[in-house]
Design a protein around this motif. Structure first.
Motif, mmCIF file in Angstrom:
data_model
loop_
_atom_site.group_PDB
_atom_site.id
_atom_site.type_symbol
_atom_site.label_atom_id
_atom_site.label_comp_id
_atom_site.label_asym_id
_atom_site.label_seq_id
_atom_site.Cartn_x
_atom_site.Cartn_y
_atom_site.Cartn_z
ATOM 1 N N LEU A 1 12.072 -24.942 -24.751
ATOM 2 C CA LEU A 1 12.526 -24.567 -26.090
ATOM 3 C C LEU A 1 13.512 -25.582 -26.672
ATOM 4 O O LEU A 1 13.358 -26.020 -27.815
ATOM 5 N N ASN A 2 14.524 -25.959 -25.891
ATOM 6 C CA ASN A 2 15.614 -26.789 -26.408
ATOM 7 C C ASN A 2 15.338 -28.285 -26.315
ATOM 8 O O ASN A 2 15.598 -29.030 -27.270
ATOM 9 N N ASN A 3 14.829 -28.739 -25.178
ATOM 10 C CA ASN A 3 14.651 -30.175 -24.982
ATOM 11 C C ASN A 3 13.318 -30.700 -25.495
ATOM 12 O O ASN A 3 13.232 -31.858 -25.904
ATOM 13 N N VAL A 4 12.286 -29.866 -25.443
ATOM 14 C CA VAL A 4 10.954 -30.333 -25.833
ATOM 15 C C VAL A 4 10.644 -29.943 -27.283
ATOM 16 O O VAL A 4 10.433 -30.801 -28.140
ATOM 17 N N VAL A 5 10.616 -28.648 -27.562
ATOM 18 C CA VAL A 5 10.220 -28.198 -28.899
ATOM 19 C C VAL A 5 11.283 -28.576 -29.931
ATOM 20 O O VAL A 5 10.970 -29.166 -30.971
ATOM 21 N N TYR A 6 12.541 -28.262 -29.647
ATOM 22 C CA TYR A 6 13.603 -28.526 -30.630
ATOM 23 C C TYR A 6 13.765 -30.022 -30.895
ATOM 24 O O TYR A 6 13.685 -30.476 -32.046
ATOM 25 N N LEU A 7 13.985 -30.806 -29.845
ATOM 26 C CA LEU A 7 14.191 -32.243 -30.043
ATOM 27 C C LEU A 7 12.916 -32.939 -30.490
ATOM 28 O O LEU A 7 12.938 -33.804 -31.371
ATOM 29 N N GLY A 8 11.781 -32.562 -29.897
ATOM 30 C CA GLY A 8 10.528 -33.210 -30.266
ATOM 31 C C GLY A 8 10.152 -32.975 -31.715
ATOM 32 O O GLY A 8 9.787 -33.914 -32.441
ATOM 33 N N LEU A 9 10.253 -31.721 -32.175
ATOM 34 C CA LEU A 9 9.882 -31.413 -33.553
ATOM 35 C C LEU A 9 10.904 -31.950 -34.555
ATOM 36 O O LEU A 9 10.528 -32.423 -35.637
ATOM 37 N N SER A 10 12.188 -31.880 -34.222
ATOM 38 C CA SER A 10 13.191 -32.381 -35.165
ATOM 39 C C SER A 10 13.094 -33.900 -35.310
ATOM 40 O O SER A 10 13.248 -34.439 -36.414
ATOM 41 N N PHE A 11 12.811 -34.609 -34.206
ATOM 42 C CA PHE A 11 12.609 -36.058 -34.310
ATOM 43 C C PHE A 11 11.348 -36.366 -35.110
ATOM 44 O O PHE A 11 11.323 -37.303 -35.908
ATOM 45 N N SER A 12 10.295 -35.579 -34.884
ATOM 46 C CA SER A 12 9.043 -35.812 -35.607
ATOM 47 C C SER A 12 9.186 -35.495 -37.084
ATOM 48 O O SER A 12 8.542 -36.128 -37.931
ATOM 49 N N ALA A 13 10.030 -34.502 -37.419
ATOM 50 C CA ALA A 13 10.222 -34.132 -38.819
ATOM 51 C C ALA A 13 10.824 -35.270 -39.628
ATOM 52 O O ALA A 13 10.618 -35.354 -40.842
ATOM 53 N N LEU A 14 11.545 -36.171 -38.959
ATOM 54 C CA LEU A 14 12.157 -37.296 -39.661
ATOM 55 C C LEU A 14 11.113 -38.259 -40.222
ATOM 56 O O LEU A 14 11.426 -39.077 -41.090
ATOM 57 N N ARG A 15 9.875 -38.159 -39.745
ATOM 58 C CA ARG A 15 8.813 -39.010 -40.275
ATOM 59 C C ARG A 15 8.362 -38.536 -41.655
ATOM 60 O O ARG A 15 7.763 -39.290 -42.415
ATOM 61 N N TYR A 16 8.623 -37.281 -41.992
ATOM 62 C CA TYR A 16 8.156 -36.704 -43.254
ATOM 63 C C TYR A 16 9.298 -36.293 -44.182
ATOM 64 O O TYR A 16 9.069 -36.070 -45.371
ATOM 65 N N LEU A 17 10.505 -36.161 -43.635
ATOM 66 C CA LEU A 17 11.651 -35.711 -44.420
ATOM 67 C C LEU A 17 12.787 -36.707 -44.289
ATOM 68 O O LEU A 17 12.872 -37.449 -43.305
ATOM 69 N N SER A 18 13.675 -36.672 -45.275
ATOM 70 C CA SER A 18 14.907 -37.446 -45.148
ATOM 71 C C SER A 18 15.809 -36.770 -44.120
ATOM 72 O O SER A 18 15.669 -35.579 -43.822
ATOM 73 N N ALA A 19 16.742 -37.532 -43.579
ATOM 74 C CA ALA A 19 17.649 -36.983 -42.569
ATOM 75 C C ALA A 19 18.471 -35.825 -43.130
ATOM 76 O O ALA A 19 18.798 -34.872 -42.411
ATOM 77 N N SER A 20 18.797 -35.880 -44.427
ATOM 78 C CA SER A 20 19.599 -34.812 -45.027
ATOM 79 C C SER A 20 18.872 -33.475 -44.985
ATOM 80 O O SER A 20 19.473 -32.437 -44.699
ATOM 81 N N TRP A 21 17.569 -33.493 -45.256
ATOM 82 C CA TRP A 21 16.807 -32.244 -45.214
ATOM 83 C C TRP A 21 16.722 -31.700 -43.800
ATOM 84 O O TRP A 21 16.809 -30.479 -43.586
ATOM 85 N N VAL A 22 16.539 -32.563 -42.818
ATOM 86 C CA VAL A 22 16.480 -32.100 -41.422
ATOM 87 C C VAL A 22 17.818 -31.483 -41.019
ATOM 88 O O VAL A 22 17.860 -30.429 -40.375
ATOM 89 N N VAL A 23 18.921 -32.126 -41.405
ATOM 90 C CA VAL A 23 20.238 -31.590 -41.088
ATOM 91 C C VAL A 23 20.430 -30.218 -41.713
ATOM 92 O O VAL A 23 20.953 -29.283 -41.083
ATOM 93 N N ILE A 24 19.999 -30.054 -42.963
ATOM 94 C CA ILE A 24 20.169 -28.774 -43.653
ATOM 95 C C ILE A 24 19.349 -27.677 -42.979
ATOM 96 O O ILE A 24 19.835 -26.556 -42.756
#
Length: 327
Positions: free
Chosen positions: A111-134
Protein backbone atom coordinates in the motif's frame (compact mmCIF):
# COMPACT_ATOMS: atom_id res chain seq x y z
CA UNK A 1 -15.28 -30.58 55.79
CA UNK A 2 -16.97 -27.16 55.71
CA UNK A 3 -13.61 -25.41 56.25
CA UNK A 4 -12.14 -27.35 53.32
CA UNK A 5 -15.10 -26.46 51.15
CA UNK A 6 -14.81 -22.81 52.14
CA UNK A 7 -11.08 -22.79 51.42
CA UNK A 8 -11.70 -24.43 48.06
CA UNK A 9 -14.32 -21.83 47.14
CA UNK A 10 -11.98 -18.97 48.15
CA UNK A 11 -9.18 -20.48 46.08
CA UNK A 12 -11.52 -20.86 43.13
CA UNK A 13 -12.66 -17.24 43.49
CA UNK A 14 -9.07 -16.01 43.60
CA UNK A 15 -8.21 -18.02 40.50
CA UNK A 16 -11.21 -16.74 38.60
CA UNK A 17 -10.66 -13.06 39.50
CA UNK A 18 -7.57 -12.55 37.30
CA UNK A 19 -9.33 -14.25 34.42
CA UNK A 20 -12.19 -11.76 34.60
CA UNK A 21 -9.72 -8.88 34.88
CA UNK A 22 -7.81 -10.11 31.85
CA UNK A 23 -11.03 -10.46 29.89
CA UNK A 24 -11.94 -6.88 30.68
CA UNK A 25 -8.54 -5.70 29.51
CA UNK A 26 -8.90 -7.41 26.17
CA UNK A 27 -12.03 -5.37 25.46
CA UNK A 28 -11.04 -1.69 25.70
CA UNK A 29 -13.87 0.74 26.28
CA UNK A 30 -15.04 2.74 23.28
CA UNK A 31 -13.22 6.00 22.82
CA UNK A 32 -13.88 9.07 20.74
CA UNK A 33 -10.23 10.03 20.37
CA UNK A 34 -7.18 7.77 19.92
CA UNK A 35 -4.81 7.65 22.89
CA UNK A 36 -1.77 9.88 22.65
CA UNK A 37 1.43 9.82 24.65
CA UNK A 38 3.89 12.47 25.74
CA UNK A 39 3.48 16.22 26.14
CA UNK A 40 1.68 18.17 23.38
CA UNK A 41 4.85 19.96 22.30
CA UNK A 42 6.73 16.68 22.30
CA UNK A 43 4.11 15.14 20.00
CA UNK A 44 4.24 18.17 17.71
CA UNK A 45 8.04 17.93 17.58
CA UNK A 46 7.87 14.31 16.43
CA UNK A 47 5.38 15.26 13.71
CA UNK A 48 7.46 18.21 12.53
CA UNK A 49 10.61 16.08 12.46
CA UNK A 50 8.75 13.48 10.40
CA UNK A 51 7.65 16.16 7.93
CA UNK A 52 11.20 17.51 7.54
CA UNK A 53 12.62 14.02 6.94
CA UNK A 54 9.79 13.06 4.57
CA UNK A 55 10.00 16.32 2.61
CA UNK A 56 13.73 15.97 2.11
CA UNK A 57 13.01 12.86 0.01
CA UNK A 58 11.43 15.02 -2.70
CA UNK A 59 14.57 17.14 -3.03
CA UNK A 60 16.93 14.14 -2.99
CA UNK A 61 14.58 12.10 -5.16
CA UNK A 62 14.51 14.74 -7.88
CA UNK A 63 18.30 14.56 -8.20
CA UNK A 64 18.32 10.75 -8.53
CA UNK A 65 15.23 10.45 -10.72
CA UNK A 66 16.77 12.74 -13.33
CA UNK A 67 19.55 10.16 -13.83
CA UNK A 68 17.93 6.82 -13.02
CA UNK A 69 14.19 7.23 -13.52
CA UNK A 70 11.52 6.86 -10.82
CA UNK A 71 11.15 3.07 -10.57
CA UNK A 72 14.86 2.26 -10.73
CA UNK A 73 15.40 4.88 -8.04
CA UNK A 74 12.79 3.27 -5.80
CA UNK A 75 14.25 -0.20 -6.38
CA UNK A 76 17.81 0.76 -5.39
CA UNK A 77 16.50 2.88 -2.51
CA UNK A 78 14.61 -0.09 -1.08
CA UNK A 79 17.42 -2.56 -1.81
CA UNK A 80 19.94 -0.54 0.18
CA UNK A 81 17.40 -0.04 2.96
CA UNK A 82 16.77 -3.80 3.17
CA UNK A 83 20.51 -4.41 3.61
CA UNK A 84 20.70 -1.88 6.44
CA UNK A 85 17.60 -3.29 8.15
CA UNK A 86 19.09 -6.77 7.95
CA UNK A 87 21.97 -5.53 10.08
CA UNK A 88 19.54 -4.13 12.67
CA UNK A 89 17.07 -7.01 12.72
CA UNK A 90 19.38 -9.98 12.15
CA UNK A 91 18.06 -13.31 13.40
CA UNK A 92 14.95 -11.64 14.84
CA UNK A 93 13.37 -11.88 11.39
CA UNK A 94 13.43 -15.68 11.67
CA UNK A 95 11.93 -15.67 15.16
CA UNK A 96 8.30 -15.21 16.24
CA UNK A 97 8.68 -11.41 16.21
CA UNK A 98 9.81 -11.34 12.59
CA UNK A 99 7.33 -13.94 11.35
CA UNK A 100 4.38 -12.14 12.95
CA UNK A 101 5.35 -8.92 11.17
CA UNK A 102 5.87 -10.53 7.75
CA UNK A 103 2.32 -10.60 6.33
CA UNK A 104 1.26 -7.22 7.81
CA UNK A 105 4.54 -5.70 6.64
CA UNK A 106 4.13 -7.02 3.09
CA UNK A 107 0.58 -5.66 3.00
CA UNK A 108 1.60 -2.23 4.26
CA UNK A 109 4.57 -2.24 1.90
CA UNK A 110 2.23 -2.92 -1.01
CA UNK A 111 0.00 0.00 0.00
CA UNK A 112 2.61 2.57 1.09
CA UNK A 113 5.79 1.73 -0.80
CA UNK A 114 4.41 0.31 -4.03
CA UNK A 115 0.96 1.76 -4.73
CA UNK A 116 1.41 5.13 -3.02
CA UNK A 117 4.93 5.92 -4.23
CA UNK A 118 4.53 4.23 -7.60
CA UNK A 119 1.27 5.98 -8.49
CA UNK A 120 2.29 9.38 -7.11
CA UNK A 121 5.56 9.28 -9.09
CA UNK A 122 3.67 8.18 -12.20
CA UNK A 123 1.09 10.95 -11.73
CA UNK A 124 3.88 13.50 -12.21
CA UNK A 125 4.00 12.48 -15.87
CA UNK A 126 0.47 13.86 -16.39
CA UNK A 127 0.14 16.54 -13.69
CA UNK A 128 2.20 19.40 -12.39
CA UNK A 129 3.87 18.85 -9.03
CA UNK A 130 1.49 21.36 -7.43
CA UNK A 131 -1.56 19.27 -8.32
CA UNK A 132 0.04 16.09 -6.98
CA UNK A 133 0.91 17.86 -3.72
CA UNK A 134 -2.66 19.13 -3.37
CA UNK A 135 -4.23 15.72 -3.98
CA UNK A 136 -1.82 13.98 -1.61
CA UNK A 137 -2.62 16.63 1.01
CA UNK A 138 -6.16 15.24 1.07
CA UNK A 139 -4.81 12.20 2.94
CA UNK A 140 -5.94 13.46 6.38
CA UNK A 141 -9.55 13.82 5.16
CA UNK A 142 -9.57 10.31 3.67
CA UNK A 143 -7.87 8.89 6.75
CA UNK A 144 -10.33 10.57 9.13
CA UNK A 145 -13.30 9.21 7.17
CA UNK A 146 -11.89 5.67 7.06
CA UNK A 147 -10.95 5.75 10.76
CA UNK A 148 -14.47 6.92 11.65
CA UNK A 149 -16.02 4.11 9.58
CA UNK A 150 -13.87 1.56 11.43
CA UNK A 151 -14.77 3.07 14.81
CA UNK A 152 -11.17 4.06 15.58
CA UNK A 153 -11.85 7.78 15.88
CA UNK A 154 -14.82 10.08 16.17
CA UNK A 155 -15.78 12.59 13.51
CA UNK A 156 -14.54 15.76 15.18
CA UNK A 157 -15.79 19.11 13.82
CA UNK A 158 -12.85 20.93 15.39
CA UNK A 159 -10.40 18.61 13.66
CA UNK A 160 -12.25 18.95 10.36
CA UNK A 161 -12.17 22.76 10.60
CA UNK A 162 -8.45 22.79 11.38
CA UNK A 163 -7.60 20.42 8.51
CA UNK A 164 -9.70 22.51 6.11
CA UNK A 165 -7.80 25.68 7.07
CA UNK A 166 -4.47 23.87 6.72
CA UNK A 167 -5.50 22.46 3.34
CA UNK A 168 -6.36 26.00 2.18
CA UNK A 169 -2.87 27.03 3.23
CA UNK A 170 -1.39 24.21 1.11
CA UNK A 171 -3.35 25.46 -1.91
CA UNK A 172 -2.15 29.02 -1.30
CA UNK A 173 1.47 27.89 -1.05
CA UNK A 174 1.70 25.56 -4.05
CA UNK A 175 -0.92 27.30 -6.24
CA UNK A 176 -3.06 25.64 -8.88
CA UNK A 177 -1.98 25.65 -12.48
CA UNK A 178 -4.24 24.78 -15.39
CA UNK A 179 -4.95 21.13 -16.11
CA UNK A 180 -3.73 19.89 -19.47
CA UNK A 181 -5.10 17.18 -21.73
CA UNK A 182 -4.74 13.76 -20.16
CA UNK A 183 -4.72 15.17 -16.64
CA UNK A 184 -7.70 12.98 -15.73
CA UNK A 185 -5.47 9.90 -15.67
CA UNK A 186 -2.95 11.70 -13.50
CA UNK A 187 -5.65 12.82 -11.08
CA UNK A 188 -6.93 9.24 -10.86
CA UNK A 189 -3.42 8.00 -10.07
CA UNK A 190 -2.86 10.67 -7.41
CA UNK A 191 -6.24 9.97 -5.77
CA UNK A 192 -5.60 6.21 -5.78
CA UNK A 193 -2.15 6.78 -4.29
CA UNK A 194 -3.59 8.95 -1.51
CA UNK A 195 -6.31 6.40 -0.78
CA UNK A 196 -3.72 3.60 -0.50
CA UNK A 197 -1.70 5.76 1.90
CA UNK A 198 -4.78 6.38 4.07
CA UNK A 199 -5.83 2.72 4.05
CA UNK A 200 -2.35 1.74 5.23
CA UNK A 201 -2.54 4.22 8.10
CA UNK A 202 -5.94 2.96 9.24
CA UNK A 203 -4.99 -0.71 8.96
CA UNK A 204 -1.85 -0.24 11.04
CA UNK A 205 -3.71 1.56 13.85
CA UNK A 206 -4.51 -0.89 16.63
CA UNK A 207 -4.27 -4.12 14.64
CA UNK A 208 -0.47 -4.10 14.34
CA UNK A 209 0.40 -2.08 17.45
CA UNK A 210 2.21 -4.96 19.15
CA UNK A 211 4.53 -5.63 16.20
CA UNK A 212 8.17 -4.57 16.07
CA UNK A 213 8.59 -1.38 14.03
CA UNK A 214 11.97 -2.54 12.69
CA UNK A 215 10.64 -5.91 11.54
CA UNK A 216 7.56 -4.28 10.07
CA UNK A 217 9.68 -1.75 8.18
CA UNK A 218 11.92 -4.54 6.86
CA UNK A 219 9.04 -6.49 5.30
CA UNK A 220 7.49 -3.28 3.95
CA UNK A 221 10.77 -2.34 2.30
CA UNK A 222 11.37 -5.86 0.96
CA UNK A 223 7.93 -5.75 -0.67
CA UNK A 224 8.81 -2.48 -2.41
CA UNK A 225 12.16 -3.84 -3.56
CA UNK A 226 10.62 -6.98 -5.08
CA UNK A 227 7.80 -5.12 -6.83
CA UNK A 228 10.08 -2.52 -8.43
CA UNK A 229 12.79 -5.02 -9.39
CA UNK A 230 11.40 -5.78 -12.89
CA UNK A 231 11.32 -2.07 -13.81
CA UNK A 232 14.87 -1.59 -12.52
CA UNK A 233 16.21 -4.54 -14.51
CA UNK A 234 14.73 -3.09 -17.70
CA UNK A 235 17.09 -0.10 -17.50
CA UNK A 236 20.84 -0.14 -17.97
CA UNK A 237 21.41 2.53 -15.32
CA UNK A 238 22.71 1.44 -11.92
CA UNK A 239 24.15 3.21 -8.87
CA UNK A 240 27.72 2.58 -10.06
CA UNK A 241 27.15 4.69 -13.19
CA UNK A 242 25.59 7.82 -11.68
CA UNK A 243 27.20 11.07 -10.55
CA UNK A 244 28.39 11.64 -7.01
CA UNK A 245 25.56 14.08 -6.15
CA UNK A 246 23.00 11.52 -7.33
CA UNK A 247 24.71 8.77 -5.33
CA UNK A 248 24.70 10.96 -2.22
CA UNK A 249 21.00 11.70 -2.78
CA UNK A 250 20.29 7.97 -3.16
CA UNK A 251 22.03 7.24 0.14
CA UNK A 252 19.97 9.97 1.81
CA UNK A 253 16.80 8.31 0.50
CA UNK A 254 17.87 5.23 2.46
CA UNK A 255 17.99 7.39 5.60
CA UNK A 256 14.49 8.66 4.78
CA UNK A 257 13.22 5.09 4.38
CA UNK A 258 14.67 4.16 7.76
CA UNK A 259 13.92 7.21 9.88
CA UNK A 260 10.91 8.57 7.99
CA UNK A 261 8.97 5.30 7.93
CA UNK A 262 9.81 4.57 11.57
CA UNK A 263 8.49 8.00 12.58
CA UNK A 264 5.39 7.52 10.42
CA UNK A 265 4.52 4.19 12.07
CA UNK A 266 5.26 5.68 15.49
CA UNK A 267 2.91 8.62 14.83
CA UNK A 268 0.10 6.28 13.81
CA UNK A 269 0.67 4.13 16.88
CA UNK A 270 0.80 6.97 19.40
CA UNK A 271 -1.45 9.68 17.91
CA UNK A 272 -3.90 7.87 15.66
CA UNK A 273 -4.14 7.63 11.85
CA UNK A 274 -5.83 10.93 11.01
CA UNK A 275 -3.60 12.98 13.31
CA UNK A 276 -0.51 11.27 11.87
CA UNK A 277 -1.71 11.95 8.33
CA UNK A 278 -2.28 15.60 9.24
CA UNK A 279 1.45 16.20 9.51
CA UNK A 280 1.74 15.57 5.77
CA UNK A 281 0.22 19.02 5.30
CA UNK A 282 3.46 20.42 6.70
CA UNK A 283 5.36 18.90 3.77
CA UNK A 284 5.03 21.95 1.47
CA UNK A 285 6.27 24.16 4.31
CA UNK A 286 9.13 21.80 5.19
CA UNK A 287 10.04 21.39 1.53
CA UNK A 288 10.11 25.16 1.04
CA UNK A 289 12.32 25.63 4.10
CA UNK A 290 14.74 22.94 2.93
CA UNK A 291 14.78 24.39 -0.59
CA UNK A 292 15.54 27.84 0.76
CA UNK A 293 18.28 26.45 3.01
CA UNK A 294 19.92 24.06 0.53
CA UNK A 295 19.06 25.55 -2.86
CA UNK A 296 18.62 29.23 -2.07
CA UNK A 297 14.96 29.29 -3.15
CA UNK A 298 13.29 32.66 -2.50
CA UNK A 299 10.35 32.84 -0.09
CA UNK A 300 7.51 35.15 -1.11
CA UNK A 301 4.47 36.69 0.57
CA UNK A 302 2.22 33.92 -0.79
CA UNK A 303 4.46 31.33 0.86
CA UNK A 304 4.30 33.11 4.21
CA UNK A 305 0.49 33.41 4.07
CA UNK A 306 0.07 29.77 3.15
CA UNK A 307 2.51 28.65 5.84
CA UNK A 308 0.64 30.68 8.49
CA UNK A 309 -2.65 29.06 7.49
CA UNK A 310 -1.10 25.57 7.62
CA UNK A 311 0.36 26.10 11.08
CA UNK A 312 -2.85 27.67 12.43
CA UNK A 313 -5.05 24.94 10.95
CA UNK A 314 -2.89 22.11 12.25
CA UNK A 315 -2.80 23.68 15.70
CA UNK A 316 -6.59 23.72 15.80
CA UNK A 317 -6.80 20.16 14.48
CA UNK A 318 -4.08 18.60 16.62
CA UNK A 319 -4.46 20.34 19.96
CA UNK A 320 -6.02 18.13 22.64
CA UNK A 321 -9.74 18.65 23.05
CA UNK A 322 -12.39 17.41 25.40
CA UNK A 323 -13.34 13.82 24.80
CA UNK A 324 -17.06 13.51 24.09
CA UNK A 325 -19.04 11.34 26.45
CA UNK A 326 -19.73 7.85 25.20
CA UNK A 327 -22.72 5.76 26.03
Amino acid sequence: MSEKNGTARQTQDRRSAPARSTEDKTQPPPRAEPPVSGTPWGRYAVGVFFSVIWSSAFIAGKVVVMEMGPFATLFYRFTLTVLVLLLFCGKKLLGPEGRQAMLPGMLLGLLNNVVYLGLSFSALRYLSASWVVIVVSCAPFMTMALAALRGQESFDKRKLLGLTVAFAGVVVMVGITGLHEGAGLGLGMAIAATLAFSVGAVLFRGKYDALSLLSLNFWMTLCGMLCFAPAAFMTTTNPLHITWPALAALLWLVVVSLAGMALWLLLIRTQGPSMAASYNMLNPLSGLALSALLLGTAIGVQDVMGAAAIVAGLYVALRPGQTPKTT
